[in-house]
Design a protein around this motif. Structure first.
Motif, short mmCIF file in Angstrom:
data_model
loop_
_atom_site.label_atom_id
_atom_site.label_comp_id
_atom_site.label_asym_id
_atom_site.label_seq_id
_atom_site.Cartn_x
_atom_site.Cartn_y
_atom_site.Cartn_z
N TRP A 612 0.82 -1.22 0.00
CA TRP A 612 0.00 0.00 0.00
C TRP A 612 0.86 1.27 0.00
N VAL A 613 2.17 1.14 0.16
CA VAL A 613 3.05 2.32 0.17
C VAL A 613 4.03 2.28 -1.01
N ASP A 614 3.68 1.53 -2.04
CA ASP A 614 4.46 1.46 -3.28
C ASP A 614 5.85 0.89 -3.09
N GLN A 615 6.00 0.00 -2.11
CA GLN A 615 7.28 -0.67 -1.92
C GLN A 615 7.07 -2.19 -1.78
N PRO A 616 6.47 -2.81 -2.80
CA PRO A 616 6.13 -4.23 -2.68
C PRO A 616 7.34 -5.14 -2.53
N TRP A 617 8.50 -4.72 -3.00
CA TRP A 617 9.68 -5.56 -2.83
C TRP A 617 10.01 -5.78 -1.36
N LYS A 618 9.62 -4.86 -0.50
CA LYS A 618 9.85 -5.05 0.93
C LYS A 618 8.92 -6.10 1.52
N THR A 619 7.67 -6.13 1.04
CA THR A 619 6.78 -7.23 1.44
C THR A 619 7.38 -8.56 1.03
N LEU A 670 -0.36 -9.68 -2.77
CA LEU A 670 0.62 -10.61 -3.28
C LEU A 670 2.00 -10.41 -2.66
N ASN A 671 2.68 -11.52 -2.37
CA ASN A 671 4.13 -11.52 -2.19
C ASN A 671 4.68 -12.37 -3.31
N ASN A 672 5.16 -13.56 -3.09
CA ASN A 672 5.44 -14.51 -4.16
C ASN A 672 5.68 -15.90 -3.58
N PRO A 673 5.64 -16.95 -4.42
CA PRO A 673 5.66 -18.32 -3.91
C PRO A 673 7.06 -18.85 -3.61
N SER A 674 7.11 -19.78 -2.65
CA SER A 674 8.36 -20.44 -2.28
C SER A 674 8.59 -21.73 -3.05
N SER A 732 17.15 -12.32 -7.53
CA SER A 732 17.83 -12.10 -6.25
C SER A 732 17.90 -10.63 -5.85
N GLU A 733 17.54 -9.72 -6.78
CA GLU A 733 17.53 -8.29 -6.50
C GLU A 733 16.13 -7.74 -6.75
N PRO A 734 15.73 -6.73 -5.99
CA PRO A 734 14.37 -6.20 -6.17
C PRO A 734 14.18 -5.49 -7.49
N ASN A 735 13.00 -5.66 -8.06
CA ASN A 735 12.55 -4.84 -9.18
C ASN A 735 11.58 -3.82 -8.59
N LYS A 736 12.07 -2.62 -8.37
CA LYS A 736 11.29 -1.62 -7.65
C LYS A 736 10.21 -0.96 -8.50
#
Length: 748
Positions: A612-619, A670-674, A732-736
């Motif tokens: 909700w704060v436009d930083q989904p890579w942190k989730t 969404l986050n992503n699957p393991s 392995s690196e965030p796509n912001k």
């Protein structure tokens, strides 16, 4: 909830210190037992995965060793023994007194001693002294194997106990060493987890029968009556009873607390003793019928295999592959805990004890009990609604009947036919709305809504004398009450609004309850920039007043219905992100520490608020960190109480990569699957496939939904329920820049 759901009248400090069975076609059509589906898949090699044997049911059965005063904070309170999916019987040791024996009823993850009737122990040789309360026998129980539907333990003197179950009965195979001539089995028929006034037992040859009382749960009396009928395959050499310190050989009856029966057998040639026990909360005749219907033979392995088959039917509704064995074990153990509860409460003939204390009959549905709603409305209800809508609809029918017969209001925390009143808020309104929103809709919507309205608008509405919404008059008059309680009411009012609109198309009710859901704004203190409790005159209380089982920083984010406005109110997305960063410096807060508590429910949803704060890579990174640091494949592997599957469902959703943040709204953040591949067999009959997951790569680079680019962090249940494929590309690196195409929902 922890040490468990503290009573409104008992201090937290005080409490914290303390397979389908082959016989199932014989069941009467009026009583439906949860069935194993055919959703288990076949692997590439042609074999069917045995999900039941992937389960490690010891996970959560021990704490992390911080001592009695904080044990509740990082312990799962689960049990390692055998049970059937949503079964009435649990044959197991308990979390609280694991050396006391194998009891026949227990709840998974409930944080106070409870139930624990008929503790049973196999002992080598003769019984020469009274077991009294069975607390000092030192049987040295050590788990050897524990998975879904089966448990095996070693005891002293080379005795082995194996346990399995049907829905309403337990079965044991006790084995003795080669040099043993005699073996004794003791059953504490007048013993439970805490206190007991009523118990009666009679011996008849190789069988015994009787009844016993339920005791209490977290300080609340739960005086249900358990009826039991048990028998051994062999005739004993001798039998007897005990009462307190008196052992009575050849006695055929006993009653009262600290009493029980014993049977001594000749094991000089045949080293195993088979034992089975049927239970009912209605009558002795029903206990006998339950056992006779569900377990007609003495084939332990057949019963075990049937239990495993039933579990495979439920566990196979999510097929997760492409991760380490350790990850698979944790995942299916979590899903196992999801389907431990609620529990069948009616007997094979359909009879059950209602919330009015009367005998009723379930016709055309299954009546359930075991409702830890303050916990399960957040995660578990949504998951079982997706996977098992028929069972979940019956669970909602059971809630409606419970409320209608007990005073008209929703209960919060139900053990058998008793509302304990533990915890706060009005979680059942949210639970019912969640069930509907996620696909469990086969119940009387109008009847449910009438209970919601009564509970939310009529002060004094009760269930068995327990007020559904304490301080409701203040809440309706002032627009607030005690802070954490008030936020819970806001959330439930939002869920009621959604249910009114979705199920009944009632716009007037929607508008009313949506307005109530915004009362959280009355708790915002602009001087502190935090939510805060207020006095009746509008003045502010101390910042740390009125927060239940968490701090003001945990509860601050409990406005899932309107995160956009909450975030704007405190200074915008960047400021909110900074506050979140500080909050997640640590992950294991106790009730009073001001950081994230992975082990308790109030802040379960907060890791997804970065979306909700436009930083989904942190989730994405944070959810992986929580999974990695707070969950392990060990007996002490849970960060807090499993709470009847609430924590198990959190773990399942986190590893699938979707999470139900907003109560009453069908959809996922969404986050992503393991796992590399996840196939979810939805109750709608459709299939959700999730591809591209990884244990190592935790950042989403791109996502496709049914072959089309998907660049947002929210997906609706209306899309998911139709089936389809989510295909991730992880790195392995965030796509912001990913996930920012559309804002996730918020309701003002």
């Amino acid at each position: 909830m922890h040490i468990k759901k503290f009573s409104n009248h008992i201090s937290e400090r005080l409490l914290a210190g303390l397979a389908l069975l082959l016989v199932l076609p014989l069941l009467l059509s009026s009583c439906q037992t949860p069935q194993a589906s055919d959703s288990s898949t076949t692997t590439a090699s042609g074999s069917t995965p045995n999900y039941a044997q992937l389960v490690n049911s010891t996970i959560g059965s021990q704490g992390k060793g911080h001592g009695i005063h904080e044990q509740y904070l990082e312990a799962g309170y689960t049990f390692p023994g055998a049970m059937y999916p949503m079964g009435m019987a649990q044959f197991t040791t308990t979390f609280f007194n694991p050396q006391k024996g194998f009891v026949i009823n227990q709840m998974s993850g409930a944080g106070c001693g409870h139930m624990g009737n008929c503790p049973t122990l196999p002992l080598a040789g003769d019984l020469t002294a009274s077991p009294v309360d069975m607390m000092n026998l030192e049987p040295q129980i050590e788990v050897q194997e524990a998975h879904a539907g089966y448990y095996k333990a070693a005891l002293k003197n080379n005795v082995t106990a194996e346990l399995t179950v049907t829905p309403r009965s337990g079965m044991a195979r006790f084995s003795y060493s080669q040099n043993s001539d005699k073996g004794t089995v003791i059953i504490g028929t007048g013993i439970n987890a805490n206190d007991l006034n009523i118990s009666e037992v009679k011996i008849n040859g190789n069988s015994f029968e009787g009844k016993a009382e339920g005791g209490q749960f977290c300080g609340f009396r739960t005086p249900y009556i358990l009826y039991f009928y048990a028998e051994f395959e062999k005739e004993p050499l001798k039998s007897g009873t005990w009462k307190d310190g008196q052992l009575s050989p050849d006695s055929k009856a006993a009653n009262g607390s600290n009493s029980g029966v014993y049977f001594t057998f000749d094991v000089s040639k045949s080293k195993s003793i088979n034992y089975k026990i049927g239970i009912s909360y209605v009558s002795l005749a029903n206990a006998k019928e339950n056992l006779k219907t569900e377990n007609t033979s003495w084939d332990f392995d057949e019963v075990k295999n049937n239990a495993e088959t039933a579990w495979n039917g439920y566990l196979g509704r999510i097929q997760a592959t492409g991760a380490s064995k350790d990850k698979e074990v944790q995942f299916y153990s979590a899903l196992y805990h999801v389907f431990n509860h609620p529990n069948i409460f009616n007997d094979v003939n359909g009879e059950y004890i209602g919330s009015d204390g009367q005998i009723h009959k379930a016709e055309g549905f299954t009546y359930y009990t075991g409702f830890s709603n303050w916990d399960t409305y957040r995660t578990q209800t949504q998951l079982i609604s997706m996977l098992a809508p028929e069972e979940t609809s019956d669970i909602i029918k059971s809630h409606i009947l419970f409320a209608q017969r007990s005073g008209g209001g929703w209960p919060r925390w139900v053990l058998n036919n008793f509302e304990t009143g533990i915890m706060q808020g009005d979680p059942t309104s949210a639970l019912v709305a969640n069930a509907y929103a996620f696909g469990a809709q086969d119940f009387d919507h109008q009847a449910a809504f009438e209970i919601m309205k009564k509970s939310a608008l009529e002060p004094g509405t009760r269930s068995q004398g327990v007020e559904t919404r304490p301080h409701l008059d203040e809440y309706l008059k002032l627009g607030y009450t005690q802070a954490s309680m008030s936020l819970e009411y806001n959330l439930s009012d939002f869920a009621i609004a959604q249910f009114a609109k979705q199920a009944l198309n009632d716009q007037k009710a929607y508008d009313l309850f949506l307005s109530h859901s915004q009362y959280w704004k009355n708790l915002y203190n602009p001087k502190t920039n935090w939510l805060q409790s207020r006095n009746a005159d509008g003045s502010w209380k101390n910042q740390r007043d009125d927060w239940r089982e968490a701090s003001f920083k945990n509860y601050f984010w409990m406005v899932p219905q309107n995160l956009e406005t909450l975030i704007d109110t405190i200074g915008g997305k960047d400021y909110a992100a900074q506050r979140l960063d500080e909050f997640f410096m640590k992950l294991n807060a106790n009730y009073h520490q001001e950081w994230f508590a992975a082990g308790n429910e109030p802040d379960f949803q907060v890791p997804w608020i970065y979306n909700w704060v436009d930083q989904p890579w942190k989730t994405q990174a944070l959810v992986r960190r929580i999974i990695r640091e707070q969950y392990t494949n060990r007996a002490s592997g849970l960060p807090g109480n499993d709470d009847m599957g609430a924590m198990g469902a959190f773990y399942v959703f986190a590893n699938i990569g979707i999470y139900p943040v907003i109560p009453g709204v069908g959809g996922f953040s969404l986050n992503n699957p393991s796992f590399e591949k996840i196939v979810v067999k939805l109750g709608s009959g459709n299939t959700l496939t999730i591809l591209g997951g990884s244990e190592q790569n935790e950042y989403t680079q791109s996502l496709q939904w049914n072959g089309n680019t998907y660049d947002q962090t929210w997906i609706s249940w209306d899309e998911i329920k139709k089936g389809g494929t989510l295909n991730y590309s992880l790195g392995s690196e965030p796509n912001k820049s990913w996930g920012l195409e559309a804002e996730p929902p918020s309701y003002n």
